[in-house]
Design a protein around this motif. Sequence first.
Motif, PDB file in Angstrom:
ATOM      1  N   GLY A   1     104.484 -12.627   9.117  1.00  0.00           N
ATOM      2  CA  GLY A   1     103.845 -13.919   9.327  1.00  0.00           C
ATOM      3  C   GLY A   1     104.454 -15.026   8.491  1.00  0.00           C
TER       4      GLY A   1
ATOM      5  N   ARG B   1     103.687  -6.622  17.257  1.00  0.00           N
ATOM      6  CA  ARG B   1     102.257  -6.968  17.270  1.00  0.00           C
ATOM      7  C   ARG B   1     101.938  -7.941  16.135  1.00  0.00           C
ATOM      8  NH1 ARG B   1      99.159  -3.844  20.679  1.00  0.00           N
ATOM      9  NH2 ARG B   1     100.054  -1.842  21.352  1.00  0.00           N
ATOM     10  N   GLU B   2     102.515  -7.720  14.960  1.00  0.00           N
ATOM     11  CA  GLU B   2     102.307  -8.636  13.838  1.00  0.00           C
ATOM     12  C   GLU B   2     102.827 -10.026  14.174  1.00  0.00           C
ATOM     13  OE1 GLU B   2     103.196  -7.632   9.748  1.00  0.00           O
ATOM     14  OE2 GLU B   2     103.417  -5.520  10.320  1.00  0.00           O
TER      15      GLU B   2
ATOM     16  N   GLY C   1     101.815 -16.066  18.318  1.00  0.00           N
ATOM     17  CA  GLY C   1     101.571 -15.973  19.755  1.00  0.00           C
ATOM     18  C   GLY C   1     102.835 -15.555  20.486  1.00  0.00           C
ATOM     19  N   ALA C   2     102.674 -14.733  21.491  1.00  0.00           N
ATOM     20  CA  ALA C   2     103.822 -14.200  22.224  1.00  0.00           C
ATOM     21  C   ALA C   2     104.645 -15.292  22.882  1.00  0.00           C
ATOM     22  CB  ALA C   2     103.346 -13.191  23.274  1.00  0.00           C
TER      23      ALA C   2
ATOM     24  N   ILE D   1     103.238 -11.376  17.128  1.00  0.00           N
ATOM     25  CA  ILE D   1     102.374 -11.991  18.148  1.00  0.00           C
ATOM     26  C   ILE D   1     101.086 -12.518  17.517  1.00  0.00           C
ATOM     27  CG2 ILE D   1     100.967 -11.479  20.185  1.00  0.00           C
ATOM     28  CD1 ILE D   1     103.227  -9.460  20.960  1.00  0.00           C
ATOM     29  N   ALA D   2     100.547 -11.741  16.589  1.00  0.00           N
ATOM     30  CA  ALA D   2      99.303 -12.150  15.924  1.00  0.00           C
ATOM     31  C   ALA D   2      99.498 -13.419  15.105  1.00  0.00           C
ATOM     32  CB  ALA D   2      98.805 -11.022  15.023  1.00  0.00           C
ATOM     33  N   THR D   3     100.725 -13.645  14.657  1.00  0.00           N
ATOM     34  CA  THR D   3     101.008 -14.808  13.806  1.00  0.00           C
ATOM     35  C   THR D   3     101.244 -16.085  14.611  1.00  0.00           C
ATOM     36  OG1 THR D   3     102.013 -13.386  12.130  1.00  0.00           O
ATOM     37  CG2 THR D   3     102.561 -15.729  12.044  1.00  0.00           C
TER      38      THR D   3
ATOM     39  N   GLN E   1     103.811  -8.359  27.131  1.00  0.00           N
ATOM     40  CA  GLN E   1     103.354  -9.550  26.406  1.00  0.00           C
ATOM     41  C   GLN E   1     104.107 -10.806  26.841  1.00  0.00           C
ATOM     42  OE1 GLN E   1     100.685  -9.162  24.155  1.00  0.00           O
ATOM     43  NE2 GLN E   1     100.751  -7.158  25.144  1.00  0.00           N
TER      44      GLN E   1
END
Length: 276
Positions: free
Chosen positions: A117, A146-147, A153-154, A149-151, A180
Amino acid sequence: MTTPVASPTVPAFGLGTFRLKDQVVIDSVKTALALGYRHIDTAQIYGNEAEAEVGQAIAESGVPRDELFITTKVWTEHLAADRLVPSLQESLAKLRTDRVDLALIHWPSPGGAVPVGESLGALADAQAQGLTRAFGVSNFNTALLREAIATVGADRIATHQIELHPYLQNRAVVDFARSQGIHTTSYMTLAYGQVLQDPVIQAIAAELAATPAQVALAWAMQRGHAVIPSSTQHAHLQSNLKAPQLRLTDGQMQRIAALERGGRLVDPQGLAPAWD
């Protein structure tokens, strides 16, 4: 709050510069540009002056900057928030440009020392400052994606660049990325030339009146991936340019799919994540 910038589409075909250095990379880039290549992929760590040599070649080619798509990759030593932007500014100076089109995290931070992130936040700042038009990642596994994307967005991850060729099709991470909406760029698509000797690839090349390299590159592009093959030879650079026009049948695609054998060639200790 900064409004997210729409990422440009990553060109399906480009020139890689991995393992090329000194006058060899200058000549390769200048020849490729003269032949019509417009996507150049480099990195901060490809030799001490790789970016500078690519920048020199571009400057000497006379090709207008706006016609080019330039990708570079941020090395692990520069992934912290206070180091990433300055390192990218140094890359721009070497490349003789005011921005790159795509900046990637080259490898995940060893041991997770710098959180994903933090690095992606810094890349988003670099984008907001106009230093790069888009950003993405390289050599991630599904957990790291996944990390990411969580930060951010894809939709802000322009591509995920990974080793991918007929012997290592990386299906788990590719399928997750695709689910994604994240694009994949294949590096090492020719597997250091190994797939060029493969009987299946050679047979398909004969069926299509093409070269084995064209077949392997076309296979990856038909899967929806971008490819960035490198070469030092004029004939190979010219021949590879024909790959985007080649179309494989469903049967030929299936025959290449069957070549998967987990043949990973790039797995640096201390850098590589736990692969899917």
